[in-house]
Design an enzyme around this catalytic site. Structure first.
Site, short mmCIF file in Angstrom:
data_model
loop_
_atom_site.label_atom_id
_atom_site.label_comp_id
_atom_site.label_asym_id
_atom_site.label_seq_id
_atom_site.Cartn_x
_atom_site.Cartn_y
_atom_site.Cartn_z
N PRO A 100 0.80 -1.23 0.00
CA PRO A 100 0.00 0.00 0.00
C PRO A 100 0.83 1.27 0.00
CG PRO A 100 -0.97 -1.61 1.46
CD PRO A 100 0.35 -2.17 1.04
N TYR A 101 2.00 1.27 0.65
CA TYR A 101 2.85 2.45 0.60
C TYR A 101 3.19 2.81 -0.83
CZ TYR A 101 7.09 5.23 0.66
OH TYR A 101 8.03 6.20 0.40
N GLY A 102 3.66 1.84 -1.60
CA GLY A 102 3.98 2.09 -2.99
C GLY A 102 2.76 2.53 -3.80
N THR B 67 0.24 4.26 -2.69
CA THR B 67 -0.07 5.66 -2.38
C THR B 67 0.90 6.61 -3.06
OG1 THR B 67 1.23 5.74 -0.31
CG2 THR B 67 -1.08 5.03 -0.14
#
Length: 334
Positions: free
Chosen positions: A140-142, A144
Protein backbone atom coordinates in the site's frame (compact mmCIF):
# COMPACT_ATOMS: atom_id res chain seq x y z
CA UNK A 1 10.65 33.53 -3.92
CA UNK A 2 9.76 31.40 -0.92
CA UNK A 3 9.54 27.62 -0.94
CA UNK A 4 7.15 25.77 1.36
CA UNK A 5 8.75 22.51 2.50
CA UNK A 6 6.24 20.12 3.99
CA UNK A 7 7.77 17.65 6.42
CA UNK A 8 10.80 19.92 6.63
CA UNK A 9 11.65 18.99 10.23
CA UNK A 10 12.02 15.32 9.33
CA UNK A 11 15.17 13.39 8.54
CA UNK A 12 15.13 14.07 4.80
CA UNK A 13 13.30 17.38 5.11
CA UNK A 14 15.90 18.97 7.39
CA UNK A 15 18.61 18.14 4.87
CA UNK A 16 16.54 19.67 2.07
CA UNK A 17 15.95 22.83 4.13
CA UNK A 18 19.67 23.30 4.75
CA UNK A 19 20.59 22.60 1.14
CA UNK A 20 18.13 25.17 -0.14
CA UNK A 21 19.17 27.77 2.42
CA UNK A 22 22.84 27.28 1.52
CA UNK A 23 21.91 27.92 -2.12
CA UNK A 24 20.24 31.22 -1.24
CA UNK A 25 16.61 30.09 -1.34
CA UNK A 26 14.02 31.28 1.20
CA UNK A 27 12.03 28.54 2.93
CA UNK A 28 9.16 28.02 5.34
CA UNK A 29 8.50 24.63 6.90
CA UNK A 30 5.13 22.98 7.52
CA UNK A 31 5.36 19.94 9.79
CA UNK A 32 3.00 18.25 12.24
CA UNK A 33 6.06 17.02 14.22
CA UNK A 34 4.74 13.46 14.36
CA UNK A 35 8.19 12.44 13.13
CA UNK A 36 9.86 15.83 12.70
CA UNK A 37 12.14 17.44 15.28
CA UNK A 38 12.22 21.26 15.48
CA UNK A 39 15.87 21.28 16.62
CA UNK A 40 16.88 19.97 13.21
CA UNK A 41 15.99 23.32 11.67
CA UNK A 42 18.51 26.17 11.56
CA UNK A 43 17.70 29.24 13.66
CA UNK A 44 15.37 31.66 11.93
CA UNK A 45 13.60 29.15 9.69
CA UNK A 46 9.84 29.69 10.09
CA UNK A 47 8.07 26.55 11.33
CA UNK A 48 4.31 26.22 10.92
CA UNK A 49 3.01 23.33 12.99
CA UNK A 50 0.17 21.49 11.28
CA UNK A 51 -0.78 19.03 8.56
CA UNK A 52 -1.29 19.30 4.83
CA UNK A 53 -4.89 18.22 5.41
CA UNK A 54 -5.63 21.54 7.16
CA UNK A 55 -6.86 23.71 4.29
CA UNK A 56 -7.35 26.96 6.27
CA UNK A 57 -3.81 26.66 7.65
CA UNK A 58 -2.46 26.02 4.16
CA UNK A 59 -4.30 29.04 2.75
CA UNK A 60 -2.92 31.32 5.47
CA UNK A 61 0.61 29.98 5.08
CA UNK A 62 0.72 30.16 1.29
CA UNK A 63 -0.62 33.70 1.23
CA UNK A 64 1.10 35.03 4.34
CA UNK A 65 4.52 33.70 3.38
CA UNK A 66 4.12 34.54 -0.32
CA UNK A 67 4.94 30.98 -1.30
CA UNK A 68 5.77 30.49 -4.99
CA UNK A 69 6.89 26.84 -4.91
CA UNK A 70 6.33 23.71 -2.83
CA UNK A 71 8.56 20.75 -2.00
CA UNK A 72 6.22 18.11 -0.62
CA UNK A 73 7.92 15.57 1.66
CA UNK A 74 5.32 15.02 4.38
CA UNK A 75 4.07 11.42 4.18
CA UNK A 76 3.98 8.09 5.95
CA UNK A 77 6.65 5.70 4.69
CA UNK A 78 6.85 2.37 6.54
CA UNK A 79 6.07 -0.56 4.28
CA UNK A 80 5.01 -3.02 6.99
CA UNK A 81 2.78 -0.42 8.63
CA UNK A 82 1.15 0.32 5.28
CA UNK A 83 0.31 -3.36 4.89
CA UNK A 84 -1.31 -3.40 8.33
CA UNK A 85 -3.01 0.02 8.00
CA UNK A 86 -3.75 0.69 4.32
CA UNK A 87 -6.65 3.06 4.99
CA UNK A 88 -4.42 5.23 7.16
CA UNK A 89 -1.76 5.40 4.46
CA UNK A 90 -4.20 6.39 1.75
CA UNK A 91 -5.65 9.09 4.00
CA UNK A 92 -2.26 10.48 4.96
CA UNK A 93 -0.44 10.18 1.64
CA UNK A 94 -3.20 10.73 -0.92
CA UNK A 95 -5.96 12.70 0.79
CA UNK A 96 -3.42 15.05 2.37
CA UNK A 97 -1.83 15.68 -1.02
CA UNK A 98 -5.26 16.34 -2.53
CA UNK A 99 -5.93 19.10 -0.01
CA UNK A 100 -2.45 20.54 -0.52
CA UNK A 101 -2.78 20.65 -4.32
CA UNK A 102 -6.18 22.32 -4.08
CA UNK A 103 -4.69 25.01 -1.85
CA UNK A 104 -1.63 25.38 -4.07
CA UNK A 105 -3.75 25.80 -7.20
CA UNK A 106 -6.00 28.35 -5.50
CA UNK A 107 -2.97 30.34 -4.36
CA UNK A 108 -1.51 30.47 -7.86
CA UNK A 109 1.61 28.48 -6.98
CA UNK A 110 3.13 27.14 -10.20
CA UNK A 111 6.13 25.07 -9.05
CA UNK A 112 5.81 21.74 -7.24
CA UNK A 113 8.30 18.99 -6.33
CA UNK A 114 6.90 15.69 -5.04
CA UNK A 115 8.75 13.20 -2.87
CA UNK A 116 7.98 9.86 -4.48
CA UNK A 117 9.63 6.46 -4.15
CA UNK A 118 11.09 3.49 -5.95
CA UNK A 119 8.31 1.56 -4.23
CA UNK A 120 6.09 2.50 -7.19
CA UNK A 121 7.95 -0.08 -9.31
CA UNK A 122 7.21 -3.10 -7.15
CA UNK A 123 9.49 -5.93 -8.32
CA UNK A 124 10.96 -4.83 -11.65
CA UNK A 125 12.26 -7.54 -13.98
CA UNK A 126 15.36 -5.62 -15.04
CA UNK A 127 18.85 -5.10 -13.68
CA UNK A 128 18.36 -1.32 -13.44
CA UNK A 129 14.89 0.14 -13.53
CA UNK A 130 14.20 3.13 -15.75
CA UNK A 131 11.45 5.69 -15.21
CA UNK A 132 9.54 4.16 -18.14
CA UNK A 133 9.34 0.73 -16.51
CA UNK A 134 5.85 -0.54 -15.61
CA UNK A 135 4.73 0.53 -12.14
CA UNK A 136 3.35 -2.43 -10.19
CA UNK A 137 3.67 -1.59 -6.48
CA UNK A 138 3.50 -4.57 -4.14
CA UNK A 139 2.42 -2.78 -0.96
CA UNK A 140 0.00 0.00 0.00
CA UNK A 141 2.85 2.45 0.60
CA UNK A 142 3.98 2.09 -2.99
CA UNK A 143 0.39 2.35 -4.19
CA UNK A 144 -0.07 5.66 -2.38
CA UNK A 145 3.12 7.04 -3.88
CA UNK A 146 2.03 6.07 -7.38
CA UNK A 147 -1.39 7.62 -6.82
CA UNK A 148 0.36 10.76 -5.55
CA UNK A 149 2.35 10.97 -8.77
CA UNK A 150 -0.78 10.60 -10.89
CA UNK A 151 -2.53 13.31 -8.91
CA UNK A 152 0.45 15.68 -9.01
CA UNK A 153 0.85 15.38 -12.76
CA UNK A 154 -2.88 15.80 -13.37
CA UNK A 155 -3.02 18.90 -11.17
CA UNK A 156 0.02 20.29 -12.94
CA UNK A 157 -1.61 19.91 -16.32
CA UNK A 158 -4.90 21.36 -15.11
CA UNK A 159 -3.41 24.43 -13.47
CA UNK A 160 -0.30 25.17 -15.54
CA UNK A 161 2.02 24.00 -12.79
CA UNK A 162 5.55 22.72 -13.44
CA UNK A 163 5.97 19.47 -11.50
CA UNK A 164 8.82 17.09 -10.73
CA UNK A 165 8.29 13.69 -9.11
CA UNK A 166 11.49 12.38 -7.52
CA UNK A 167 11.47 8.59 -7.21
CA UNK A 168 14.17 8.04 -4.68
CA UNK A 169 15.65 4.80 -3.60
CA UNK A 170 16.89 3.77 -0.13
CA UNK A 171 18.05 6.83 1.76
CA UNK A 172 20.88 6.67 4.31
CA UNK A 173 23.61 8.70 5.97
CA UNK A 174 23.71 12.23 7.33
CA UNK A 175 25.32 15.52 6.29
CA UNK A 176 25.92 16.31 9.97
CA UNK A 177 25.67 13.99 12.99
CA UNK A 178 22.78 15.91 14.54
CA UNK A 179 20.72 15.39 11.38
CA UNK A 180 21.04 11.60 11.36
CA UNK A 181 18.03 9.35 11.04
CA UNK A 182 16.61 8.79 14.52
CA UNK A 183 13.93 6.38 13.38
CA UNK A 184 13.93 2.66 13.94
CA UNK A 185 12.41 1.42 10.69
CA UNK A 186 15.35 1.76 8.28
CA UNK A 187 17.85 -1.07 7.98
CA UNK A 188 21.10 0.73 8.88
CA UNK A 189 19.86 2.15 12.23
CA UNK A 190 18.39 -1.27 13.00
CA UNK A 191 21.75 -2.93 12.38
CA UNK A 192 23.46 -0.38 14.63
CA UNK A 193 21.12 -1.10 17.50
CA UNK A 194 21.46 -4.85 17.31
CA UNK A 195 25.26 -4.86 16.94
CA UNK A 196 25.64 -2.40 19.82
CA UNK A 197 23.70 -4.84 22.01
CA UNK A 198 25.91 -7.74 20.88
CA UNK A 199 23.06 -9.21 18.88
CA UNK A 200 23.33 -10.46 15.30
CA UNK A 201 22.09 -8.31 12.43
CA UNK A 202 18.60 -9.42 11.47
CA UNK A 203 17.92 -10.21 7.83
CA UNK A 204 14.33 -10.53 6.71
CA UNK A 205 14.41 -13.38 4.23
CA UNK A 206 17.32 -15.12 2.49
CA UNK A 207 15.37 -16.98 -0.17
CA UNK A 208 14.94 -14.20 -2.72
CA UNK A 209 16.06 -14.69 -6.34
CA UNK A 210 19.28 -12.69 -5.80
CA UNK A 211 22.95 -13.79 -5.69
CA UNK A 212 23.03 -14.33 -1.91
CA UNK A 213 19.29 -14.75 -1.38
CA UNK A 214 18.80 -11.41 0.40
CA UNK A 215 17.12 -8.28 -0.93
CA UNK A 216 19.19 -5.97 -3.14
CA UNK A 217 18.73 -2.23 -2.89
CA UNK A 218 20.19 1.01 -4.25
CA UNK A 219 21.28 3.24 -1.35
CA UNK A 220 21.60 7.02 -1.82
CA UNK A 221 23.15 9.46 0.63
CA UNK A 222 20.63 11.87 2.12
CA UNK A 223 22.93 14.83 1.34
CA UNK A 224 22.91 13.84 -2.34
CA UNK A 225 19.14 13.50 -2.16
CA UNK A 226 18.84 16.99 -0.67
CA UNK A 227 20.89 18.36 -3.55
CA UNK A 228 18.55 16.58 -5.97
CA UNK A 229 15.59 18.45 -4.46
CA UNK A 230 17.35 21.77 -4.96
CA UNK A 231 18.17 20.90 -8.56
CA UNK A 232 14.57 19.78 -9.16
CA UNK A 233 13.15 22.92 -7.58
CA UNK A 234 15.27 25.10 -9.84
CA UNK A 235 14.36 22.97 -12.85
CA UNK A 236 10.69 23.87 -12.36
CA UNK A 237 11.63 27.50 -12.91
CA UNK A 238 13.21 26.91 -16.29
CA UNK A 239 11.20 23.98 -17.64
CA UNK A 240 8.39 26.14 -18.98
CA UNK A 241 5.75 23.96 -17.32
CA UNK A 242 5.13 20.30 -17.91
CA UNK A 243 6.12 17.38 -15.73
CA UNK A 244 9.22 15.34 -15.08
CA UNK A 245 9.59 12.01 -13.28
CA UNK A 246 13.11 10.98 -12.36
CA UNK A 247 14.94 8.33 -10.31
CA UNK A 248 17.33 9.47 -7.60
CA UNK A 249 19.81 6.75 -6.73
CA UNK A 250 23.36 5.63 -7.47
CA UNK A 251 22.73 2.83 -9.95
CA UNK A 252 24.59 0.39 -7.67
CA UNK A 253 22.92 -2.50 -5.86
CA UNK A 254 23.92 -3.86 -2.45
CA UNK A 255 22.41 -6.91 -0.77
CA UNK A 256 21.23 -6.80 2.82
CA UNK A 257 23.89 -9.35 3.76
CA UNK A 258 26.63 -7.22 2.15
CA UNK A 259 25.27 -4.19 3.99
CA UNK A 260 25.39 -6.02 7.33
CA UNK A 261 29.05 -6.89 6.73
CA UNK A 262 29.89 -3.27 5.85
CA UNK A 263 28.10 -1.93 8.94
CA UNK A 264 30.11 -4.28 11.17
CA UNK A 265 33.35 -3.23 9.47
CA UNK A 266 32.70 0.52 9.71
CA UNK A 267 31.51 0.44 13.33
CA UNK A 268 34.20 -1.97 14.52
CA UNK A 269 31.53 -3.93 16.37
CA UNK A 270 31.67 -7.69 16.49
CA UNK A 271 29.55 -9.27 13.78
CA UNK A 272 27.74 -12.34 15.06
CA UNK A 273 26.34 -14.57 12.37
CA UNK A 274 23.31 -12.89 10.86
CA UNK A 275 19.93 -14.00 12.14
CA UNK A 276 17.57 -14.75 9.29
CA UNK A 277 13.86 -14.33 9.85
CA UNK A 278 10.93 -14.62 7.48
CA UNK A 279 10.32 -12.18 4.67
CA UNK A 280 8.69 -8.86 5.50
CA UNK A 281 5.30 -8.42 3.84
CA UNK A 282 5.55 -6.31 0.68
CA UNK A 283 9.35 -6.44 0.18
CA UNK A 284 10.48 -6.82 -3.47
CA UNK A 285 13.66 -8.80 -4.22
CA UNK A 286 15.73 -6.26 -6.16
CA UNK A 287 15.25 -2.57 -6.95
CA UNK A 288 18.21 -0.65 -8.40
CA UNK A 289 17.94 2.64 -10.27
CA UNK A 290 18.84 3.63 -13.76
CA UNK A 291 20.18 7.13 -13.18
CA UNK A 292 20.63 8.26 -16.77
CA UNK A 293 17.66 10.63 -16.84
CA UNK A 294 18.74 12.42 -13.66
CA UNK A 295 22.14 13.04 -15.22
CA UNK A 296 20.85 14.06 -18.64
CA UNK A 297 17.87 16.24 -17.67
CA UNK A 298 18.77 17.56 -14.22
CA UNK A 299 22.54 17.32 -14.41
CA UNK A 300 22.43 15.36 -11.15
CA UNK A 301 24.75 12.52 -10.16
CA UNK A 302 25.13 11.11 -6.65
CA UNK A 303 28.62 11.74 -5.25
CA UNK A 304 28.81 9.67 -2.07
CA UNK A 305 29.19 5.90 -1.72
CA UNK A 306 27.68 3.44 0.74
CA UNK A 307 30.67 3.55 3.09
CA UNK A 308 30.11 7.32 3.42
CA UNK A 309 26.47 6.67 4.24
CA UNK A 310 27.21 4.10 6.93
CA UNK A 311 30.05 6.11 8.49
CA UNK A 312 28.04 9.34 8.68
CA UNK A 313 25.00 7.52 10.07
CA UNK A 314 27.22 5.88 12.70
CA UNK A 315 28.64 9.27 13.70
CA UNK A 316 25.09 10.48 14.24
CA UNK A 317 24.21 7.43 16.29
CA UNK A 318 27.26 7.91 18.52
CA UNK A 319 26.52 11.59 19.05
CA UNK A 320 22.94 10.81 20.04
CA UNK A 321 24.12 8.13 22.47
CA UNK A 322 26.69 10.46 24.04
CA UNK A 323 24.07 13.18 24.42
CA UNK A 324 21.68 10.78 26.11
CA UNK A 325 24.44 9.65 28.45
CA UNK A 326 25.23 13.22 29.47
CA UNK A 327 21.61 13.78 30.36
CA UNK A 328 21.32 10.55 32.35
CA UNK A 329 24.83 10.65 33.84
CA UNK A 330 25.61 7.22 32.39
CA UNK A 331 28.38 6.11 30.07
CA UNK A 332 27.34 6.13 26.41
CA UNK A 333 27.01 2.86 24.59
CA UNK A 334 29.44 2.38 21.70
Amino acid sequence: MTWLITGGAGYIGAHVVREMLAAGERVVVLDDLSAGIPDRLPPGVPLVRGTVADRPLLDRTLAGRRVAGVVHLAARKEVAESVARPEFYYRENVHGLTVLLEAVAAAGVRRFVLSSSAAVYGTPDTDRVTEDAPCRPVNPYGETKLAAEWLTRAAGRAHGMATVCLRYFNVAGAARPELADRGTSNVIPLFFERLARGEPPQICGDDYPTPDGTCVRDYVHVADLARAHLVAARYTGRSGGGDLTVNIGTGRGTSVRELAELVAEVTGLREPAAEVTGRRPGDPARVVASVARAAEVLGFTARRDLRDMVASAWAGRRQAAEGAAEVSGQVAAP
